[in-house]
Design a protein around this motif. Structure first.
Motif, PDB file in Angstrom:
ATOM      1  N   GLY A  82       7.153 -50.992 -49.422  1.00 54.80           N
ATOM      2  CA  GLY A  82       8.236 -51.276 -50.227  1.00 54.80           C
ATOM      3  C   GLY A  82       7.786 -50.889 -51.655  1.00 54.80           C
ATOM      4  N   TYR A  83       7.877 -52.197 -52.361  1.00 55.95           N
ATOM      5  CA  TYR A  83       7.433 -52.092 -53.910  1.00 55.95           C
ATOM      6  C   TYR A  83       5.899 -51.831 -53.795  1.00 55.95           C
ATOM      7  CZ  TYR A  83       6.993 -53.315 -58.544  1.00 55.95           C
ATOM      8  OH  TYR A  83       6.755 -53.280 -59.925  1.00 55.95           O
ATOM      9  N   LYS A  84       5.494 -50.781 -54.744  1.00 57.84           N
ATOM     10  CA  LYS A  84       4.201 -50.361 -54.930  1.00 57.84           C
ATOM     11  C   LYS A  84       3.956 -50.348 -56.471  1.00 57.84           C
ATOM     12  CE  LYS A  84       0.341 -47.691 -53.755  1.00 57.84           C
ATOM     13  NZ  LYS A  84      -0.100 -46.585 -52.848  1.00 57.84           N
ATOM     14  N   VAL A  85       3.259 -51.152 -57.342  1.00 61.98           N
ATOM     15  CA  VAL A  85       3.232 -50.789 -58.692  1.00 61.98           C
ATOM     16  C   VAL A  85       2.791 -49.301 -59.006  1.00 61.98           C
ATOM     17  CG1 VAL A  85       1.914 -51.277 -60.906  1.00 61.98           C
ATOM     18  CG2 VAL A  85       2.223 -52.922 -58.935  1.00 61.98           C
ATOM     19  N   GLY A  86       3.752 -48.815 -59.905  1.00 58.84           N
ATOM     20  CA  GLY A  86       3.432 -47.465 -60.689  1.00 58.84           C
ATOM     21  C   GLY A  86       4.125 -46.479 -59.603  1.00 58.84           C
ATOM     22  N   ASP A  87       4.766 -46.760 -58.588  1.00 54.30           N
ATOM     23  CA  ASP A  87       5.416 -45.810 -57.568  1.00 54.30           C
ATOM     24  C   ASP A  87       6.866 -45.319 -57.975  1.00 54.30           C
ATOM     25  OD1 ASP A  87       5.107 -44.541 -54.965  1.00 54.30           O
ATOM     26  OD2 ASP A  87       7.358 -45.432 -54.798  1.00 54.30           O
ATOM     27  N   ALA A  88       7.244 -44.115 -57.802  1.00 49.42           N
ATOM     28  CA  ALA A  88       8.313 -43.626 -58.270  1.00 49.42           C
ATOM     29  C   ALA A  88       9.639 -44.218 -57.572  1.00 49.42           C
ATOM     30  CB  ALA A  88       8.365 -42.092 -58.052  1.00 49.42           C
ATOM     31  N   LYS A  89       9.526 -44.798 -56.432  1.00 48.32           N
ATOM     32  CA  LYS A  89      10.579 -45.349 -55.612  1.00 48.32           C
ATOM     33  C   LYS A  89      10.460 -47.229 -56.078  1.00 48.32           C
ATOM     34  CE  LYS A  89       9.549 -42.750 -51.926  1.00 48.32           C
ATOM     35  NZ  LYS A  89       9.461 -42.440 -50.348  1.00 48.32           N
ATOM     36  N   ALA A  90       9.467 -47.730 -56.792  1.00 47.91           N
ATOM     37  CA  ALA A  90       9.432 -49.127 -56.922  1.00 47.91           C
ATOM     38  C   ALA A  90      10.594 -49.703 -57.412  1.00 47.91           C
ATOM     39  CB  ALA A  90       8.112 -49.305 -57.928  1.00 47.91           C
ATOM     40  N   ALA A  91      11.485 -48.957 -58.381  1.00 43.39           N
ATOM     41  CA  ALA A  91      12.831 -49.892 -58.581  1.00 43.39           C
ATOM     42  C   ALA A  91      13.583 -49.989 -57.582  1.00 43.39           C
ATOM     43  CB  ALA A  91      13.435 -48.795 -59.546  1.00 43.39           C
ATOM     44  N   ASN A  92      13.457 -49.255 -56.621  1.00 41.21           N
ATOM     45  CA  ASN A  92      14.401 -49.643 -55.204  1.00 41.21           C
ATOM     46  C   ASN A  92      14.087 -50.959 -54.522  1.00 41.21           C
ATOM     47  OD1 ASN A  92      15.695 -47.340 -55.226  1.00 41.21           O
ATOM     48  ND2 ASN A  92      14.239 -46.013 -54.185  1.00 41.21           N
ATOM     49  N   TYR A  93      12.812 -51.552 -54.711  1.00 41.23           N
ATOM     50  CA  TYR A  93      12.372 -53.016 -54.205  1.00 41.23           C
ATOM     51  C   TYR A  93      12.071 -53.830 -55.166  1.00 41.23           C
ATOM     52  CZ  TYR A  93      11.875 -49.172 -50.559  1.00 41.23           C
ATOM     53  OH  TYR A  93      12.066 -48.208 -49.657  1.00 41.23           O
TER      54      TYR A  93
END
Length: 162
Positions: A82-93
């Motif tokens: 799910g959430y990972k700092v700096g990941d492009a999909k982080a906002a989804n989590y």
């Protein structure tokens, strides 16, 4: 009582890790598609107004949005798909979303599965319980002031009722 709670938490974690590879996190916006609006009991809207939807924002306000100890509970599936700092999909989590309490949704998200509660449970849907809540609402939290499941469950209730 503490031993029972500890044992329950341990069993939950073992079960979660044992089956984690089978289920993937999809993000709460996938849930929103079917759980939004008056005809659907305003499940999304109720959650959105509650404290879990704003959990990440509380970290940002304190400057703790990159603190791994805080992120474990203030986002969905931190460093676990799910959430990972700096990941492009982080906002989804970036909140305590549906899958934080109900489990990864990849196998149960489709309407054909969700229409049958037992089928959804077999596909990984979890019923939130005191054990699930206490993964985060416990003495490890620096803001912990006690946790009474029955009281808090009412505060975050977003159950769909026909």
């Amino acid at each position: 009582m503490k031993k029972i709670v500890l044992l329950s938490v341990c069993l939950f974690l073992v079960f979660s890790f044992a089956f984690a590879g089978d289920f993937q996190y999809v993000g709460a916006k996938k849930c929103k598609m079917c759980h939004k609006g008056q005809k659907k009991g305003e499940v999304w809207e109720k959650w959105e107004k509650g404290p879990h939807a704003k959990a990440f924002e509380t970290l940002k306000a304190k400057g703790e949005e990159a603190n791994p100890k805080c992120l474990e509970c203030h986002v969905t599936a931190f460093n676990a798909g799910g959430y990972k700092v700096g990941d492009a999909k982080a906002a989804n989590y970036a909140w305590v979303g549906c899958e934080s309490c109900h489990g990864p949704g990849s196998k149960y998200k489709s309407m054909s599965v969700m229409k049958d509660k037992e089928k959804a449970k077999a596909a990984g849907l979890m019923e939130p319980s005191e054990v699930v809540c206490k993964k985060c609402h416990n003495e490890k939290s620096p803001t912990f002031k006690g946790f009474k499941f029955d009281e808090w469950a009412k505060k975050v209730d977003h159950t769909y009722r026909k």
